[in-house]
Design a protein around this motif. Structure first.
Motif, PDB file in Angstrom:
ATOM      1  N   ASP A  99       0.828  -1.203   0.000  1.00 62.43           N
ATOM      2  CA  ASP A  99       0.000   0.000   0.000  1.00 62.43           C
ATOM      3  C   ASP A  99       0.865   1.258   0.000  1.00 62.43           C
ATOM      4  O   ASP A  99       0.553   2.240  -0.672  1.00 62.43           O
ATOM      5  CB  ASP A  99      -0.914  -0.022   1.230  1.00 62.43           C
ATOM      6  N   ALA A 102       3.085   1.234  -3.581  1.00 65.99           N
ATOM      7  CA  ALA A 102       2.376   1.253  -4.866  1.00 65.99           C
ATOM      8  C   ALA A 102       2.139   2.673  -5.346  1.00 65.99           C
ATOM      9  O   ALA A 102       1.881   3.577  -4.556  1.00 65.99           O
ATOM     10  CB  ALA A 102       1.048   0.518  -4.735  1.00 65.99           C
ATOM     11  N   ARG A 103       2.208   2.840  -6.647  1.00 64.85           N
ATOM     12  CA  ARG A 103       1.874   4.126  -7.260  1.00 64.85           C
ATOM     13  C   ARG A 103       0.426   4.160  -7.725  1.00 64.85           C
ATOM     14  O   ARG A 103      -0.119   5.220  -7.959  1.00 64.85           O
ATOM     15  CB  ARG A 103       2.768   4.377  -8.471  1.00 64.85           C
ATOM     16  N   SER A 104      -0.170   2.975  -7.882  1.00 63.68           N
ATOM     17  CA  SER A 104      -1.505   2.930  -8.470  1.00 63.68           C
ATOM     18  C   SER A 104      -2.534   2.382  -7.486  1.00 63.68           C
ATOM     19  O   SER A 104      -2.247   1.499  -6.687  1.00 63.68           O
ATOM     20  CB  SER A 104      -1.497   2.070  -9.738  1.00 63.68           C
ATOM     21  N   GLU A 105      -3.720   2.927  -7.601  1.00 60.05           N
ATOM     22  CA  GLU A 105      -4.830   2.458  -6.772  1.00 60.05           C
ATOM     23  C   GLU A 105      -5.253   1.029  -7.119  1.00 60.05           C
ATOM     24  O   GLU A 105      -5.606   0.270  -6.219  1.00 60.05           O
ATOM     25  CB  GLU A 105      -6.014   3.427  -6.897  1.00 60.05           C
ATOM     26  N   PRO A 106      -5.211   0.619  -8.403  1.00 58.21           N
ATOM     27  CA  PRO A 106      -5.563  -0.774  -8.698  1.00 58.21           C
ATOM     28  C   PRO A 106      -4.700  -1.783  -7.934  1.00 58.21           C
ATOM     29  O   PRO A 106      -5.207  -2.797  -7.481  1.00 58.21           O
ATOM     30  CB  PRO A 106      -5.348  -0.888 -10.206  1.00 58.21           C
ATOM     31  N   ARG A 108      -3.172  -1.273  -4.994  1.00 59.35           N
ATOM     32  CA  ARG A 108      -3.569  -1.212  -3.578  1.00 59.35           C
ATOM     33  C   ARG A 108      -4.850  -2.008  -3.337  1.00 59.35           C
ATOM     34  O   ARG A 108      -4.941  -2.789  -2.396  1.00 59.35           O
ATOM     35  CB  ARG A 108      -3.767   0.236  -3.155  1.00 59.35           C
ATOM     36  N   GLY A 109      -5.832  -1.797  -4.202  1.00 56.84           N
ATOM     37  CA  GLY A 109      -7.105  -2.498  -4.057  1.00 56.84           C
ATOM     38  C   GLY A 109      -6.966  -3.994  -4.258  1.00 56.84           C
ATOM     39  O   GLY A 109      -7.539  -4.790  -3.505  1.00 56.84           O
ATOM     40  N   TYR A 112      -5.301  -5.590  -1.241  1.00 56.03           N
ATOM     41  CA  TYR A 112      -6.239  -5.667  -0.112  1.00 56.03           C
ATOM     42  C   TYR A 112      -7.251  -6.794  -0.326  1.00 56.03           C
ATOM     43  O   TYR A 112      -7.520  -7.580   0.589  1.00 56.03           O
ATOM     44  CB  TYR A 112      -6.964  -4.330   0.090  1.00 56.03           C
ATOM     45  N   ALA A 142      -2.065  -6.378 -11.456  1.00 51.16           N
ATOM     46  CA  ALA A 142      -1.944  -4.997 -10.960  1.00 51.16           C
ATOM     47  C   ALA A 142      -0.496  -4.688 -10.576  1.00 51.16           C
ATOM     48  O   ALA A 142      -0.008  -3.577 -10.817  1.00 51.16           O
ATOM     49  CB  ALA A 142      -2.876  -4.776  -9.778  1.00 51.16           C
ATOM     50  N   ASP A 146       1.751  -1.759 -12.195  1.00 50.74           N
ATOM     51  CA  ASP A 146       2.360  -0.684 -11.411  1.00 50.74           C
ATOM     52  C   ASP A 146       3.865  -0.607 -11.644  1.00 50.74           C
ATOM     53  O   ASP A 146       4.424   0.480 -11.726  1.00 50.74           O
ATOM     54  CB  ASP A 146       2.077  -0.909  -9.920  1.00 50.74           C
ATOM     55  N   SER A 149       4.317   0.415 -15.820  1.00 53.32           N
ATOM     56  CA  SER A 149       3.187   1.188 -16.327  1.00 53.32           C
ATOM     57  C   SER A 149       3.414   1.590 -17.773  1.00 53.32           C
ATOM     58  O   SER A 149       4.508   1.952 -18.175  1.00 53.32           O
ATOM     59  CB  SER A 149       2.956   2.428 -15.469  1.00 53.32           C
TER      60      SER A 149
END
Length: 162
Positions: A99, A102-106, A108-109, A112, A142, A146, A149
């Motif tokens: 978390d 990571a640079r990207s929300e995908p 992180r999600g 999780y 993902a 990340d 990219s």
């Protein structure tokens, strides 16, 4: 002709100075642009290395948790096993590292969701551990996205080793 003989060399000298200054400024611009690109490449490589370490740590712990979940689904191991609690703590700590890195929300999600499913399976809340494959593939995709990219995987390249 007397004026051209006097002004000509002065104008040519002035034009030479202007051309030299322009060339110097253009050269500085190119050097600056190259330096920025090199810095971006170095930062990107450092990010990939940091994220790779976090992903490998997460995957290592995830495999241990998955083994514990398989053991539980086969009827072994109590739900309040202290070793399982330590594994789950390690899993959530590794997820937190991803978390942060990571640079990207995908990513992180996905990390999780995968950790959450693993924890549910380890606690016996999920009977069929095959439901972990979807979150695992999404997590690996993902992570690749990340780290690299803008680059696509080659056609037919699996997200995880088969």
């Amino acid at each position: 002709m007397g004026t051209w003989g006097t002004l000509g060399p002065a104008l040519l000298s002035l034009a030479g100075v202007a051309l030299g200054a322009g060339g110097s400024l253009f050269g500085q611009y190119l050097v600056s642009r190259t330096s920025v690109r090199q810095l971006e490449a170095q930062e990107s490589a450092a990010h990939r290395a940091q994220l790779k370490d976090a992903v490998l740590k997460f995957v290592s712990i995830a495999l241990q948790v998955e083994k514990a979940a398989l053991t539980r689904s086969d009827g072994g191991g109590p739900a309040d096993d202290p070793a399982l609690g330590e594994l789950l703590d390690g899993l959530w700590l590794a997820q937190a590292e991803i978390d942060l890195a990571a640079r990207s929300e995908p990513l992180r999600g996905a990390a999780y969701r995968y950790a959450s499913r693993l924890a549910e399976a380890a606690r016996g809340e999920i009977a069929d551990v095959s439901v972990l494959r979807g979150p695992q593939v999404q997590f690996m995709d993902a992570a690749y996205g990340d780290m690299w990219s803008g680059q696509r995987r080659a056609e037919g390249e699996p997200a995880t080793p088969q």
